[in-house]
Design a protein around this motif. Sequence first.
Motif, PDB file in Angstrom:
ATOM      1  N   THR A  49       5.337   2.616   8.659  1.00 36.75           N
ATOM      2  CA  THR A  49       5.897   1.261   8.653  1.00 36.75           C
ATOM      3  C   THR A  49       6.997   1.176   9.708  1.00 36.75           C
ATOM      4  O   THR A  49       7.623   2.191  10.028  1.00 36.75           O
ATOM      5  N   PRO A  50       7.302  -0.058  10.258  1.00 34.66           N
ATOM      6  CA  PRO A  50       6.708  -1.329   9.912  1.00 34.66           C
ATOM      7  C   PRO A  50       5.276  -1.452  10.440  1.00 34.66           C
ATOM      8  O   PRO A  50       4.875  -0.616  11.237  1.00 34.66           O
ATOM      9  N   PRO A  51       4.530  -2.506   9.993  1.00 32.46           N
ATOM     10  CA  PRO A  51       5.004  -3.651   9.219  1.00 32.46           C
ATOM     11  C   PRO A  51       5.311  -3.282   7.777  1.00 32.46           C
ATOM     12  O   PRO A  51       4.583  -2.510   7.160  1.00 32.46           O
ATOM     13  N   THR A  52       6.378  -3.838   7.247  1.00 32.16           N
ATOM     14  CA  THR A  52       6.847  -3.443   5.933  1.00 32.16           C
ATOM     15  C   THR A  52       6.156  -4.180   4.788  1.00 32.16           C
ATOM     16  O   THR A  52       6.498  -3.953   3.633  1.00 32.16           O
ATOM     17  N   PHE A  53       5.179  -5.024   5.093  1.00 30.99           N
ATOM     18  CA  PHE A  53       4.365  -5.574   4.008  1.00 30.99           C
ATOM     19  C   PHE A  53       3.145  -4.692   3.744  1.00 30.99           C
ATOM     20  O   PHE A  53       2.436  -4.894   2.770  1.00 30.99           O
ATOM     21  N   LEU A  54       2.898  -3.700   4.598  1.00 27.23           N
ATOM     22  CA  LEU A  54       1.774  -2.799   4.385  1.00 27.23           C
ATOM     23  C   LEU A  54       1.907  -1.987   3.094  1.00 27.23           C
ATOM     24  O   LEU A  54       0.911  -1.785   2.384  1.00 27.23           O
ATOM     25  N   PRO A  55       3.114  -1.510   2.721  1.00 26.38           N
ATOM     26  CA  PRO A  55       3.241  -0.825   1.421  1.00 26.38           C
ATOM     27  C   PRO A  55       2.801  -1.690   0.240  1.00 26.38           C
ATOM     28  O   PRO A  55       2.155  -1.189  -0.687  1.00 26.38           O
ATOM     29  N   HIS A  56       3.125  -2.989   0.249  1.00 23.25           N
ATOM     30  CA  HIS A  56       2.726  -3.878  -0.837  1.00 23.25           C
ATOM     31  C   HIS A  56       1.197  -3.924  -0.966  1.00 23.25           C
ATOM     32  O   HIS A  56       0.643  -3.868  -2.071  1.00 23.25           O
ATOM     33  N   ILE A  57       0.530  -4.025   0.182  1.00 20.17           N
ATOM     34  CA  ILE A  57      -0.928  -4.132   0.187  1.00 20.17           C
ATOM     35  C   ILE A  57      -1.562  -2.845  -0.314  1.00 20.17           C
ATOM     36  O   ILE A  57      -2.503  -2.857  -1.126  1.00 20.17           O
ATOM     37  N   LEU A  58      -1.025  -1.718   0.140  1.00 17.49           N
ATOM     38  CA  LEU A  58      -1.586  -0.436  -0.260  1.00 17.49           C
ATOM     39  C   LEU A  58      -1.379  -0.179  -1.753  1.00 17.49           C
ATOM     40  O   LEU A  58      -2.282   0.307  -2.449  1.00 17.49           O
ATOM     41  N   LEU A  59      -0.206  -0.503  -2.268  1.00 14.47           N
ATOM     42  CA  LEU A  59       0.065  -0.333  -3.695  1.00 14.47           C
ATOM     43  C   LEU A  59      -0.834  -1.242  -4.532  1.00 14.47           C
ATOM     44  O   LEU A  59      -1.341  -0.834  -5.592  1.00 14.47           O
ATOM     45  N   SER A  60      -1.037  -2.461  -4.081  1.00 14.09           N
ATOM     46  CA  SER A  60      -1.909  -3.390  -4.794  1.00 14.09           C
ATOM     47  C   SER A  60      -3.341  -2.872  -4.824  1.00 14.09           C
ATOM     48  O   SER A  60      -4.022  -2.924  -5.861  1.00 14.09           O
ATOM     49  N   TYR A  61      -3.796  -2.347  -3.692  1.00 18.76           N
ATOM     50  CA  TYR A  61      -5.158  -1.808  -3.638  1.00 18.76           C
ATOM     51  C   TYR A  61      -5.297  -0.623  -4.590  1.00 18.76           C
ATOM     52  O   TYR A  61      -6.300  -0.507  -5.310  1.00 18.76           O
ATOM     53  N   ARG A  62      -4.301   0.259  -4.611  1.00 22.06           N
ATOM     54  CA  ARG A  62      -4.369   1.420  -5.504  1.00 22.06           C
ATOM     55  C   ARG A  62      -4.431   0.976  -6.964  1.00 22.06           C
ATOM     56  O   ARG A  62      -5.174   1.551  -7.758  1.00 22.06           O
ATOM     57  N   PHE A  63      -3.667  -0.038  -7.304  1.00 19.24           N
ATOM     58  CA  PHE A  63      -3.639  -0.510  -8.691  1.00 19.24           C
ATOM     59  C   PHE A  63      -4.978  -1.134  -9.095  1.00 19.24           C
ATOM     60  O   PHE A  63      -5.548  -0.783 -10.139  1.00 19.24           O
ATOM     61  N   TYR A  64      -5.489  -2.041  -8.286  1.00 19.92           N
ATOM     62  CA  TYR A  64      -6.701  -2.773  -8.671  1.00 19.92           C
ATOM     63  C   TYR A  64      -7.971  -1.930  -8.517  1.00 19.92           C
ATOM     64  O   TYR A  64      -8.957  -2.162  -9.225  1.00 19.92           O
ATOM     65  N   SER A  65      -7.951  -0.950  -7.612  1.00 16.82           N
ATOM     66  CA  SER A  65      -9.137  -0.098  -7.440  1.00 16.82           C
ATOM     67  C   SER A  65      -9.162   1.054  -8.431  1.00 16.82           C
ATOM     68  O   SER A  65     -10.168   1.744  -8.551  1.00 16.82           O
TER      69      SER A  65
END
Length: 315
Positions: A49-65
């Motif tokens: 990072t940055p971009p610093t919104f990439l952590p949000h996307i990766l964490l969301s993917y880990r949770f939903y997958s």
Amino acid sequence: MQDYFGYELIYVPPTGSSIYTKPFSYISQWIKTLEHIKRSDPDVVWIQTPPTFLPHILLSYRFYSRRKFRIVFDCHNSTFYEPWVRIPGLSWALRRGDAVLVHNSEIARTTRHIGLGDERLVLLETRPAQVNLLESANHSSREVLVPCSFKSDEPVEAIIDAAKLSPDITYILTGNYRRYSQAWRFEEGLPPNLKLTSYISTAEFNRLLSTCSVVLGLTTREGVQLSVANEAVGAGKPMVLSDTKILRDLFGEAALFCNNTGVSIAQALQEALSARSLLANRSVQLRSVREVRWTAQANALKLSLDVLDRKSKEC
């Protein structure tokens, strides 16, 4: 880092650079990143990072997958400066990674201002560049290599002033000068001892690094550790650097330090050229010290990831 930790390095290039196409470029990069993670099914994902919104996307993917891969956030210094530090939820996202890498003590202190504790924070200083020098500098040469990104923290005007004050020194500026806000200054009126290379290949950069007498690295911002300084240490080259706290902490007696003014830069370069043998020896010594320190820090990170891996398998 790739050689030491053995991860696969994936670069997802942008599809556009203008302010109008950048949002669509980011979306395309997100999709390609997630598609690669889905295909490769890794145990650990390293994200820079940055971009610093990439952590949000990766964490969301880990949770939903429902995948259990661990996440290492490798934070470039600019992660904690504007505009990236203003991304909502940055601290929340970083605290949910398995490791957060920062690369100098100044940035480690900065992370506390956004509420990031020590439990996942890992200091991994930048390793001295692994440079193979194919040529050597001529002892009578007075060439100074000045790698530039032409960003706002680089005092380019001061470099021009320094070149005018020291016509016996040849300044070689790399990088795309058209990015500079005062790019028109480079079309005419530059002193003849200031040479512009624009973008060059890695091989050509290493050749210039090999043959130069001194490396000049400048910034107006605290906390910036200057990649060029690590390249100079890796090559065993004399350095002149901006007089900031973090640069003194990292490079100490291996460099001469200057204010970001033409007079100060020119004077420090004259001194460095006179003491080039002494400074080169100090740079080589610092390279050995920094290699040992980096290896110890990298070993500690590797051990902590191995422990996490064993725990996840036990679960």
